[in-house]
Every structure is written in structure tokens, then in C-alpha cells.
Enzyme design. Structure first.
Site, mmCIF file in Angstrom:
data_model
loop_
_atom_site.group_PDB
_atom_site.id
_atom_site.type_symbol
_atom_site.label_atom_id
_atom_site.label_comp_id
_atom_site.label_asym_id
_atom_site.label_seq_id
_atom_site.Cartn_x
_atom_site.Cartn_y
_atom_site.Cartn_z
ATOM 1 N N GLU A 126 -73.098 27.803 -88.385
ATOM 2 C CA GLU A 126 -73.401 28.698 -88.826
ATOM 3 C C GLU A 126 -74.006 29.904 -87.555
ATOM 4 O O GLU A 126 -72.905 30.693 -87.108
ATOM 5 C CB GLU A 126 -73.170 29.762 -89.847
ATOM 6 C CG GLU A 126 -72.492 28.772 -90.860
ATOM 7 C CD GLU A 126 -70.673 28.764 -90.548
ATOM 8 O OE1 GLU A 126 -70.081 29.135 -89.883
ATOM 9 O OE2 GLU A 126 -70.134 28.075 -92.258
ATOM 10 N N GLU A 147 -63.540 30.048 -86.117
ATOM 11 C CA GLU A 147 -63.601 29.458 -86.431
ATOM 12 C C GLU A 147 -63.374 27.554 -85.990
ATOM 13 O O GLU A 147 -63.503 26.563 -85.707
ATOM 14 C CB GLU A 147 -61.857 29.685 -87.160
ATOM 15 C CG GLU A 147 -62.012 30.794 -88.647
ATOM 16 C CD GLU A 147 -63.497 30.691 -89.372
ATOM 17 O OE1 GLU A 147 -63.752 29.010 -89.295
ATOM 18 O OE2 GLU A 147 -64.162 31.010 -90.070
ATOM 19 N N GLU A 203 -65.586 23.830 -98.591
ATOM 20 C CA GLU A 203 -67.567 24.155 -98.461
ATOM 21 C C GLU A 203 -67.893 24.758 -98.702
ATOM 22 O O GLU A 203 -67.559 26.118 -99.365
ATOM 23 C CB GLU A 203 -67.189 24.107 -96.864
ATOM 24 C CG GLU A 203 -68.823 24.427 -96.684
ATOM 25 C CD GLU A 203 -68.378 25.128 -94.900
ATOM 26 O OE1 GLU A 203 -68.202 25.739 -94.547
ATOM 27 O OE2 GLU A 203 -69.561 24.151 -94.865
ATOM 28 N N GLU A 216 -62.851 26.602 -92.088
ATOM 29 C CA GLU A 216 -63.111 25.499 -90.373
ATOM 30 C C GLU A 216 -62.059 24.327 -90.735
ATOM 31 O O GLU A 216 -62.265 23.633 -89.870
ATOM 32 C CB GLU A 216 -64.122 26.271 -89.872
ATOM 33 C CG GLU A 216 -65.241 24.815 -90.274
ATOM 34 C CD GLU A 216 -66.219 25.372 -91.197
ATOM 35 O OE1 GLU A 216 -65.843 26.708 -91.334
ATOM 36 O OE2 GLU A 216 -67.242 24.853 -91.273
HETATM 37 ZN ZN LIG Z 1 -68.806 29.503 -89.954
#
Ligand SMILES: [Zn+2]
Length: 1017
Positions: free
Chosen positions: A481, A459, A289, A426
Site C-alpha cells: 500500500e 490500482e 482482500e 486491485e
Molecule cells: Zn492499495
């Protein structure tokens, strides 16, 4: 110390699930930044502990200068005006219409095409003239652009025109399933890969465009026939061109390739560590990511291109391999002892969530619900996994129940990677962590466990928010987020009430306000297109402001509605992609109280900043008004911004219980409120659940202050902390005098609660540091006296024994670190005593974890203490302790040692390179180091930006640390000149704007308040 770190290539701008690598924010003290409204330009320096959960970009694409220039010229040609949001893509594509694509409109006549071409060239020329000065980031200024200016299309590596002109991929072809076979060689640090992608052609097209970066593609076949491919490196895209249109249908695209295991911290990268026997061990792990899956396998690397994945991994028999899904079989390949692991086909997911690891790890497992949870670490640290295992199991049960959707995989691995720049990531079923964010020793206190618990909670929340339901594009990153951050606090409050996480969340909200008060902030949901813009979204606004506005919404909805709406949202969009409006619609549907969630929440996501609410009361008549709270209004304020504010308030007759709360929706610039009866005082923003600052008229403030002086318990601790936070902020804005601030602070002598005390200490600490750095010794010493006068008795009453309450530990560490920093004789004597006992016990004595940093810092001021700490730093296997030791080492006042530690952490030889931002931050706290650190940064700028690319989070941290304590014209000019010398882009970095804003703010505050300080301190 292993030198591997120093050889690392520039860090990619990858995902950092937390920013704890450059601050140790547990304690608010005079020698560090505070978690609050700031004179400083916040960020790194004084992030509260939970801000470590930020996922941050640490670097940029590791392009070399030529590539950067190449990209710049490419941008001039197309991107800058073609790559708009997807809604504008049709316009962009019309310039390039050769294949039916994402949105290719028809360009039927030659005349139109020529007309457009001319227009594009004219615009391009204009942009060339306009933007050329900003083409590089180096001191050398603008490099020659090797542009391909003659064409609309970019020029591919082979010299041919590349058939696509957008950073975003066309929508004509979708991936359905990937088979990925990989064989990493951990001796040569290379890997071979074969990827077979089942693709679906949705619109007839002559091209397939997908992502690929840093790999040597050997062969491309489509339906078993070999094809040539074109590559356009700046956008990390490859194209397979077909002579005829591909008809709608399903096909198989196969690509075989070779690549190096990345030397940076993203893609499929190599990592290493030295075990306790002194042997170097290597491993390979992934971090994708936001944009690095394309470095490990060619793919459609955008979050909306969800697909299923089968991973096969060839490895040496001594290693294990892990991936998102459970392993289904291992096959002996009979080639030099090689084996191949095959993993189950995955659920449908985005490419950035794919992960695999090849390493020598040990693990412990436990079954919970229908899932086997395992925690992996290097064998030396296998005893440090138990807390994480228990915690993950408890939280999994909580989330399964809360979301009413079970975690869908049969296994969940949590892995501590020794050399991992991110805090955690994650990846579905295979969450990766820094060792510090997952491992804890048996003797660790709840104080240290709070961090690990927070990161795991964050996570795990992503397994639903992010993995199951994913934002369509990175502009809505906050959906991932902000939500995971909010859920982390909510789940911990429910499952681990002993961790006192509410204090931490309050600090996070104060920090988000501080960041968002600057003109350089941005809206929660903001347009992004380029990789740099994507990576800039991983910041305080997406995480902390995102979490803050969700708290405000939950507090506004009736009990249970928020959860219901969330469940509805997850069920509606299971395994697919969403935008902000989808969440608001789901919540609106369940809201029974006719609150239009979309209408309210849009005002919080579409423009930057937050409102200042001004309250004026006359008897029972209350006048309310709102305006944009902007610290540097001189830079232009958007007066038209209006928020739908769910204002809450309490009064003297009922002010502590939740049932006391009353609500008034302020949607207009001004409004009024009629109270049912007389009140002595009003306090708005109950428990600081709302994302706004409140200002009262003079009488309003006086009434509140008098009430607190009479009875310190008249308000909940969050409200008292918020009053302190708000009045300091208002003083910076020029709305209240500093005398009024000090007036409020008088009540603090009777205060015993952690949140208001640590907030007060942090605010005063910021002012003290500014005075200290101006060498205003007289005022600095008067501030010291003031602090001792107001906090001295509490400081003296602290014990040095083991404590179990996190709240008490938080308060004690803040008080004692301040006391020792101010050379309080009792504190320093006790600290030395504890350190001596620790040495005498051969470093086995347990120093209370909340006091450890204070004790080490005192000890590090002598040569012997410093050497002992350095020795321990090198040999400890407990990362939490190591970081406290490192901070102590960097807090030395001995200039030779300061120089040594800065150099060693920059070259990565004896101190890990990734700790450089933490080291420079710590050095900057004290007078001895801060000017030296600024010079060091300037002199080593080239070297620093080779390790930590311009714009990266590490660079942001370094710039903030070195500049945020300047408050004079001379320093302002110095900072402006330096960044101007880096070229146009140097001064255009958001963090540089922040730094300059902050210095100006410091100057203004000093100008206004120095006299008051002289009179009143
Ligand atoms: Zn995060």
C-alpha cells in the site's frame, strides 16, 4: 430508493481502496476538518482527496455475539499466547505436536507433554482471569463464555477436537492449482461451488488444514476417496484428518459446497441497483482482500500460498461473467438457458487477488501494448467510462516502461460496481471500483478527474506491487500500500502534470504526520496475527506514511537509483513473496553512494512516530538534535527512539532550485554542522520531502519570517506550506507561542500560491471551529475578522466562471467555501445566483465543479433549495455530483432536517446506508448539528454497530466526527463515560484512545492559548 441497503448484514471488515465514502475533502474550509496537523483526531474528516485511496477496513467479521465470545474463549485457550509471529510458531506448535506441521517440534516423552499441558492450563487460567472483562463489545458487558477450556485444542463444530491451534495455516501442505466451478443463482441469492485443489505435501502429516467460512460443505474427497472434515468456525478453518501420515507428493483434494451470496460487502456478494427505468437489477461480485476468499471457496487463504487458478462460471444467458483471466470458451448447458464460461488458467497469485463477477454490464475496450483494456459499467452509465479507459491505457504504458516488466496478462478490466463499499480493489486483471472512483461524465472538470486518475494509478501500480510481488504476511502490508500510494503520485506527476497532484501529495504527508504524532499510532511494519489486527493495518500509516518515507528515500538516493532498485526487486521476487528487508536489500545493492538503505529505513519502519529536529545556529555553527514528536507526551514517550534522518537544507543564497539542496545525515540524538560561510537564514526539510518536523531557535524563526515578509517567493510553495504546518504543530506541542504563529501568518497577505494558503486556512479553520463549538462567540467572531482581514482580498478577487487549472480550482474552492461559511455577502449572493441559474436551466447549466458544493450548501439553507437538492440527489446518475448534493443536504441548520437526514442515512431508506459516516461528519461541522450528532450516535450505538461493526473504519469515522471538536472537561468526561460503558474493549479501541487524546490536546491548547488569542486576535 431501494431498501436493499438497509437489509445488509453487518459489513465485513473488507478492503476499501479508499475512504472517500465519508468525506469530501477537496476543499479546506472553516466548516470542515483540514488536511493537516490537527487539533482534531484526523482520519476521516479532513482527509485530502488522495487519502481516498486508502484501503480501509470497514467492519469486522460478521460474527454474532456468541461467535465473538466463542472466539474470545478460543483466544484465551490458545491464540493469545500461541499465535505469535511465524518465527515463534515452533514454540506454539510444540504444544500441539500431533502432526508434522509448519514447525512441529518433537515432544517425545509423556512427562514433557503433561508438564506443558499443566503450564498451558495455568497460563490459560491466568489469562481467563485477566482478559475476561474484554470478551465482548456490547453494552451488555461480558457474555458467558462457552469455552472449551479443558483442552489445548479448540473444539470443532462436531464436538471433536480440532487438530490445529494456530490462526496461521501449517506449512506442511501447499496448494499448487485450483479449479473452481461456481454457479450463482441471482434469484435465490445462493451459489453452488466445486473446488478441486492440487496440493503438494511437503512434510508428512495426518491433517490438511485450510480456510472456509460461511459455507455448507457437502462432500470432501481426497484422491477420489470421501473423507469427513472438521470445522473450527472462529478461525474459519476446516481440517481433513487422515488415519495415516500423508507421504510427500502431489494429491487432489475436492470439495463441493453451497453458500449464500454474501449480504455484506465481502466474499462472493450480491449487489443491486435501480436502473433509470426504475427496475431493480442484481449482480454478484467479489471482494476478498484481506480475508474473504475463504467465503467464496475453501482455500489456503494466506498471501504466501500462491497458486494458479482456473475459474468456471455458470450463469443465466442474460448476464456476462468476468474473472481475472480472459474467457476461453462458453458452453451451452441446455438447462434453462444456462451457459458456462471458462477462463484461462491464471498466473501464480495469492487468493486475495482472485475475483469474479456476474452482471449485466456494458463495456468499451482499447488495445495498448499487448493488453486489451476494458472499462465496464451498468448500461445506464456506459457513456461515463471513456476517461477511465484513456487514463488506464496511458498509465499502463507508463508502468510497463517504468518497471521494465510488462503487465503479464493479455487483458485488464476495470469495473464500476454500483453497490461497492470499497473504493477499489486491485484483483489481478479485474480491478473493481466504486462508481465514483471510475466513472466521470463528459462535462467533468480536471478537479473531479483527479480522483479517478489517482485511484486508477494506485490500482495499476498494485499489478506490480502486490500482485506480481506480494508481502509475505500482512505485517508488511505497507509494501503493497505504501508503494502503490507513492507510485500513484509519481505516475500522475509524470503522465498527468495538469492535475497538480503534488499539492495533494503534500497534504497527504501532512496528514500522515498528524496521525503519527499520536500515541495511539503504530509502526509501519507491525506484528499482526488476528483478523482484527490484519484489518487494522489498512490505515494511514501503511498507506500515507509508507508513501512518505518512500518519497524521502527516493529524494535521498541519487537520480535513477530508486527506480533501478525497484526494478531489481521486482525481477528478483517476481511471482513470489517478500518482507521489508528484501526491498531495502535490493535498493542497497544499487545505491552507489554507500548509503546503507536498510540501516536508514529500518529506523523509519520499526517504531511508531517521527522525529522533531531542533536547529540552533550560531554564526556558521549549527547544532542539531532529534526527539520523538509526540503530542501527548504524558502518555509516555519513548525517548530512546532514534531515526536516521537524511536532513536537507537550503539557505538565503540558493533556496528554490533543486540543485540548492544540501544533505546532512543526522543519526544520533545530537550532532553539529559547520557551514562553509555566513548565511542569513537556513530552511530545513527542503520541499518537505522528509518525514519530520523542524523547530528553529527564536532567531531562526525570526530570520525565516523576515525573509518571507520581504520576498514571498524566497522559498518553494511546499516549504512555505510546511513552515505553516510545522509552526502550528509546534504550538500544539508547546514549543512555540501562538504569538509566534500569528507572526508567521502575517506574511500570508502577500501569498498567492495554493499549498501555503490552503494549509493556513485549514489550520485557522480548526481553531475557529473549536472556538465556535465552545460558544466562545467573542473570540470566534474575532477569528472570523482575522481570516477576512488576511484572506478577504483574495476571496473577493475569485471569479465564478469555469476554471481549468486544478491548483487554482483547489484554492478557489477553499477560499469561497470559507467565505460562504462565514456568510461573506458577495460569496453567498454569487452562490445563490448560480443556483438560481441552474434551476432555471432545468439543472442542465454547468456549475464549475470546484464551486458546486459551496453553491449547493448555500442553497440548502432554504426550504426550497433543500427540496430541489433532495430531488436531484434521488435522480442524478452522476455520483460525483450526488455526493456534493448530499453534503449540502447535511449542512442544513434546520434541526428537523438534520434529524431526518441522520435517520434516513442510518436506516438506508432514502439515502444509501454507506453514506451515513459522510452525513454525520457533515452534520458535525456546524454548531446546530454537532451536539445533536453526538447524542444521536450514543442513542443509536447498537443500531450503528449492527450496520458498521465496532472497530470498523466507518465507526472510526463516526467517532472522530462526533468527538474531535470537544475541548472541555465536561465533554471529555462524557466521552470517557460513554465508551467505558461499552465495556473494556470499548475504551480499548484505538480510535477511542485517539478521540480522548485529541480532546485532551484541544483542552490543553485552549488552556494555554486562550489568553494569547484574546490579546492578539
Ligand atoms: Zn492499495
Amino acid at each position: 430508493m431501494e431498501t436493499f441497503e438497509s437489509e445488509r448484514a453487518p459489513l465485513p471488515r473488507n478492503m476499501i481502496e479508499n475512504s472517500m465514502f465519508e468525506e469530501e475533502p477537496d476543499v479546506v474550509d472553516l466548516a470542515k476538518e483540514s488536511p493537516s496537523y490537527h487539533i482534531d483526531s484526523d482520519d476521516v474528516t479532513y482527509e485530502p482527496r488522495s487519502s481516498r485511496l486508502l484501503v480501509r477496513g470497514l467492519g469486522e467479521n460478521d460474527m454474532d455475539e456468541d461467535e465473538e465470545d466463542y472466539e474470545s474463549s478460543a483466544r484465551l485457550l490458545g491464540m493469545s499466547f500461541m499465535n505469535r509471529s511465524s518465527s515463534q510458531r515452533s514454540a506454539a506448535s510444540s504444544y500441539t505436536c500431533q502432526q508434522p506441521s509448519r514447525s512441529c517440534s518433537t515432544l517425545s516423552t509423556k512427562t514433557t507433554a503433561v508438564g506443558v499441558l499443566i503450564l498451558v492450563l495455568v497460563v490459560s487460567m491466568f489469562m481467563v482471569i485477566y482478559f475476561v472483562p474484554s470478551c465482548t463489545f456490547t453494552k451488555k458487558g461480558c457474555q458467558k463464555s462457552n469455552s472449551s477450556m479443558g483442552s489445548i485444542y479448540p473444539i470443532s463444530t462436531s464436538g471433536e477436537l480440532f487438530p490445529w491451534t494456530d490462526l496461521r495455516l501449517p506449512l506442511s501442505v501447499h496448494p499448487v492449482h485450483y479449479n473452481i466451478s461456481l454457479h450463482p443463482d441471482l434469484n435465490s441469492m445462493t451459489f453452488q461451488g466445486n473446488v478441486s485443489i492440487v496440493v503438494k505435501v511437503l512434510h508428512e502429516t495426518k491433517n490438511i488444514i485450510l480456510h472456509s467460512s460461511d459455507m455448507n460443505i457437502i462432500k470432501v474427497t481426497f484422491e477420489d476417496k470421501e473423507y469427513r472434515f472438521l470445522e473450527y468456525k472462529p478461525w474459519q478453518q476446516i481440517a481433513i484428518k487422515f488415519p495415516e501420515d500423508l507421504k510427500k507428493g502431489q494429491y487432489v483434494l475436492k470439495i463441493s459446497y453451497k453458500a449464500n451470496l454474501s449480504n455484506s460487502y465481502d466474499g462472493f456478494y450480491n449487489s443491486s441497483y435501480v436502473d433509470t427505468a426504475g427496475t431493480k437489477r442484481v449482480l454478484a461480485a467479489t471482494q476478498f482482500e484481506p480475508l474473504a476468499a475463504r467465503k467464496a471457496f475453501p482455500c489456503f487463504d494466506e498471501p504466501a500460498f500462491k497458486s494458479t487458478f482456473v475459474v468456471k462460471m455458470t450463469r443465466d444467458a442474460k448476464y456476462i461473467s468476468l474473472s481475472n483471466m480472459p474467457k476461453i470458451k462458453t458452453t451451452d448447458l441446455n438447462e434453462n438457458g444456462l451457459q458456462e464460461d471458462e477462463f484461462e488458467s491464471s498466473v501464480k497469485m495469492s487468493t486475495y487477488l482472485v475475483a469474479f463477477i456476474v452482471a449485466e454490464f456494458s463495456s468499451h475496450s482499447k488495445n495498448v501494448s499487448k493488453t486489451t483494456v476494458s472499462v465496464y459499467a451498468v448500461p445506464d452509465k456506459k457513456d461515463q467510462v471513456h476517461y477511465a479507459l484513456e487514463t488506464a491505457c496511458k498509465l499502463l504504458v507508463f508502468y510497463n516502461r517504468f518497471f521494465e516488466i510488462d503487465y503479464p496478462l493479455s487483458k485488464l478490466d476495470l469495473v464500476a460496481i454500483p453497490d461497492f463499499l470499497a473504493g477499489a480493489m486491485e484483483n489481478w486483471g479485474l480491478i473493481t471500483f466504486r462508481e465514483t472512483t471510475l466513472l466521470v461524465g463528459n462535462q467533468s472538470s480536471p478537479f473531479d478527474k483527479q480522483l479517478v486518475t489517482s485511484v486508477i494509478a494506485h490500482e495499476l501500480a498494485h499489478q506490480w506491487f502486490g500482485n506480481l510481488v506480494t508481502m509475505r504476511w500482512w505485517n508488511d502490508l505497507w509494501l503493497n500500500e505504501g508503494f502503490a500510494t507513492y507510485m500513484q503520485y509519481m505516475s500522475i506527476e509524470n503522465v498527468f502534470s495538469n492535475l497538480d497532484i503534488d499539492i495533494e501529495f503534500l497534504n497527504v504527508r501532512f496528514k500522515a504526520l498528524a496521525k503519527d504524532a499520536l500515541n495511539s499510532s503504530h509502526p509501519v511494519s507491525a506484528f499482526v496475527s488476528t483478523p482484527e489486527q490484519v484489518e487494522e493495518m489498512f490505515d494511514s500509516v501503511s498507506y500515507e506514511k509508507g508513501a512518505s518515507i518512500l518519497l524521502m528515500l527516493n529524494a535521498t538516493l541519487r537520480d535513477g537509483e530508486f527506480r533501478k532498485g525497484v526494478i531489481e526487486y521486482l525481477q528478483n521476487y517476481n511471482l513470489s513473496n517478500t518482507e521489508s528487508k528484501d526491498l531495502w536489500n535490493s535498493l542497497s545493492q544499487v545505491s552507489k553512494q554507500s548509503l546503507n538503505v536498510s540501516e536508514m529505513m529500518n529506523t523509519w519502519t520499526v517504531h511508531k512516530g517521527f522525529p522533531l529536529v531542533t536547529v540552533k545556529r550560531s554564526g556558521t555553527q549549527v547544532t542539531l538534535s532529534q526527539e520523538h514528536f509526540l503530542l501527548n507526551a504524558e502518555n509516555g514517550t519513548d525517548d530512546s527512539s532514534l531515526w536516521h534522518i537524511p536532513l536537507t537544507y537550503v539557505n538565503d543564497s540558493c533556496s528554490v532550485l533543486r540543485s540548492c539542496k544540501q544533505v546532512f545525515h543526522l543519526k544520533d540524538k545530537a550532532d553539529s554542522l559547520q557551514l562553509p560561510g555566513q548565511v542569513k537564514w537556513l530552511k530545513f526539510n527542503f520541499r518537505s520531502d522528509g518525514f519530520y518536523i523542524v523547530h528553529y531557535d527564536e532567531q531562526g524563526w525570526s530570520d525565516l519570517i523576515s525573509a518571507l515578509k520581504v520576498d514571498v517567493n524566497v522559498l518553494p510553495s511546499e516549504d512555505k506550506a510546511a513552515l505553516i504546518n510545522n509552526i502550528f504543530a509546534l504550538s500544539r506541542l508547546g514549543k512555540v507561542s501562538f504569538r509566534q504563529v500569528l507572526n508567521l501568518m502575517e506574511y500570508i497577505r502577500n501569498e498567492t500560491e495554493t499549498a501555503p494558503l490552503t494549509e493556513a486556512l485549514s489550520q485557522l479553520g480548526q481553531i475557529y471551529r473549536l472556538l465556535d463549538k465552545r460558544s466562545d462567540l467573542n473570540l470566534a467572531s474575532r477569528m472570523t475578522t482575522y481570516i477576512k482581514d488576511h484572506f478577504g482580498s483574495l476571496m473577493e478577487s475569485q471569479s465564478y466562471e469555469v476554471e481549468t487549472s486544478v491548483s487554482k480550482m483547489t484554492l478557489r474552492s477553499a477560499l469561497l467555501e470559507t467565505a460562504c461559511a462565514l456568510k461573506g455577502p458577495n460569496c453567498t449572493t454569487q452562490a445563490r445566483h448560480l443556483f438560481d441559474q441552474w434551476l432555471a436551466s432545468n439543472k442542465t447549466l454547468q456549475i464549475p465543479s470546484d464551486l458546486m458544493r459551496t453553491v449547493f450548501k448555500v442553497a440548502a439553507q432554504t426550504d426550497e433549495g433543500w427540496s430541489e437538492l433532495l430531488d436531484s440527489y434521488k435522480h442524478s446518475i452522476y455520483d460525483t455530483e450526488k455526493r456534493k448534493m448530499l453534503e449540502a443536504l447535511a449542512s442544513t441548520q434546520d434541526v428537523r432536517k438534520i434529524i431526518w437526514i441522520l435517520q434516513k442515512s442510518l436506516d438506508g431508506s432514502e439515502i444509501q446506508n454507506q453514506e451515513f459516516p459522510l452525513v454525520i461528519h457533515t452534520v458535525c461541522r456546524d454548531f446546530a448539528g454537532y451536539l445533536y450528532a453526538w447524542d444521536f450516535m450514543k442513542e443509536n450505538w447498537e443500531k450503528i454497530t449492527q450496520k458498521f461493526p465496532v472497530g470498523s473504519f466507518a465507526i472510526q469515522s463516526i467517532i472522530t466526527s462526533t468527538t474531535s471538536q470537544f475541548s472541555t472537561k465536561t465533554h471529555l468526561t462524557e466521552v470517557q463515560n460513554f465508551f467505558s460503558s461499552l465495556g473494556a474493549k470499548g475504551s480499548q479501541m484505538r480510535i477511542v484512545q485517539e478521540a480522548i487524546e485529541t480532546i485532551k490536546q484541544n483542552m490543553r491548547w485552549m488552556e494555554k492559548n486562550l489568553k494569547t488569542l484574546q490579546i492578539w486576535l
